[in-house]
Design a protein around this motif. Sequence first.
Motif, mmCIF file in Angstrom:
data_model
loop_
_atom_site.group_PDB
_atom_site.id
_atom_site.type_symbol
_atom_site.label_atom_id
_atom_site.label_comp_id
_atom_site.label_asym_id
_atom_site.label_seq_id
_atom_site.Cartn_x
_atom_site.Cartn_y
_atom_site.Cartn_z
ATOM 1 N N UNK A 94 46.490 42.059 47.366
ATOM 2 C CA UNK A 94 46.329 40.667 46.961
ATOM 3 C C UNK A 94 45.763 40.576 45.555
ATOM 4 N N UNK A 95 44.741 41.383 45.266
ATOM 5 C CA UNK A 95 44.066 41.341 43.966
ATOM 6 C C UNK A 95 44.030 42.737 43.374
ATOM 7 N N UNK A 96 44.416 42.845 42.097
ATOM 8 C CA UNK A 96 44.352 44.115 41.379
ATOM 9 C C UNK A 96 43.197 44.046 40.392
ATOM 10 N N UNK A 97 42.267 44.989 40.499
ATOM 11 C CA UNK A 97 41.086 45.029 39.632
ATOM 12 C C UNK A 97 41.143 46.278 38.756
ATOM 13 N N UNK A 98 40.519 46.200 37.591
ATOM 14 C CA UNK A 98 40.479 47.381 36.730
ATOM 15 C C UNK A 98 39.800 48.536 37.445
ATOM 16 N N UNK A 99 38.690 48.269 38.101
ATOM 17 C CA UNK A 99 37.943 49.260 38.882
ATOM 18 C C UNK A 99 37.257 48.535 40.026
ATOM 19 N N UNK A 100 36.836 49.300 41.005
ATOM 20 C CA UNK A 100 36.000 48.754 42.065
ATOM 21 C C UNK A 100 34.568 48.776 41.527
ATOM 22 N N UNK A 101 33.867 47.683 41.716
ATOM 23 C CA UNK A 101 32.508 47.533 41.198
ATOM 24 C C UNK A 101 31.510 47.832 42.320
ATOM 25 N N UNK A 102 30.354 48.382 41.952
ATOM 26 C CA UNK A 102 29.341 48.699 42.958
ATOM 27 C C UNK A 102 28.786 47.421 43.588
ATOM 28 N N UNK A 103 28.014 47.587 44.636
ATOM 29 C CA UNK A 103 27.513 46.429 45.393
ATOM 30 C C UNK A 103 26.542 45.577 44.585
ATOM 31 N N UNK A 104 25.859 46.196 43.594
ATOM 32 C CA UNK A 104 24.948 45.445 42.722
ATOM 33 C C UNK A 104 25.691 44.733 41.589
ATOM 34 N N UNK A 105 26.987 45.035 41.467
ATOM 35 C CA UNK A 105 27.832 44.470 40.412
ATOM 36 C C UNK A 105 27.347 44.857 39.013
ATOM 37 N N UNK A 106 26.802 46.090 38.903
ATOM 38 C CA UNK A 106 26.275 46.550 37.626
ATOM 39 C C UNK A 106 27.078 47.707 37.019
ATOM 40 N N UNK A 107 28.001 48.287 37.801
ATOM 41 C CA UNK A 107 28.724 49.467 37.321
ATOM 42 C C UNK A 107 29.937 49.696 38.236
ATOM 43 N N UNK A 108 30.710 50.707 37.915
ATOM 44 C CA UNK A 108 31.818 51.111 38.774
ATOM 45 C C UNK A 108 31.240 51.680 40.067
ATOM 46 N N UNK A 109 31.912 51.438 41.166
ATOM 47 C CA UNK A 109 31.521 51.981 42.471
ATOM 48 C C UNK A 109 31.272 53.483 42.333
ATOM 49 N N UNK A 110 30.159 53.984 42.878
ATOM 50 C CA UNK A 110 29.868 55.408 42.718
ATOM 51 C C UNK A 110 30.931 56.321 43.340
#
Length: 139
Positions: A94-110
């Motif tokens: 449904x949605x294409x994102x550049x990267x998956x973001x971490x839960x804090x929304x501060x960086x890429x998902x670890x």
Amino acid sequence: MTDLENARRLLEGHTLALCKGEDVVLSDKRGIAPMLELNDSGRDLRGYSAADVVVGKAAAMLFSKAGIAAVYAKTLSRPALKYLETQKIPVFYDTLADNIINRDKTDICPMEKAVLATDDEEKAVELLKEKFRRLNEGK
């Protein structure tokens, strides 16, 4: 109804749905935990279709390693899309994102960050297990 359509329908209220014919696997665990557990269990998932809420490259690599036949994601990262395409696994989202973001929304998902530099599935599993272990130690 195809296995992928069924998995997508069953995803409602869950984080992961895997379907192959009448056989269904559902999970409510977050992130890549369910696929890591299934990978460790040795369960044969070849030919299953997967529907997942969020698919980054980490999940994409786990799906590929498991022999998943097709993937649907509510949100898919570009690295995951590229990886699934190179593995010739049909993917819908449904949605294409550049990267998956971490839960804090501060960086890429670890987890996504851990595998961005590799396309080796065996290495990816080891990297993901180590990252998962370190993250859980910190809780």
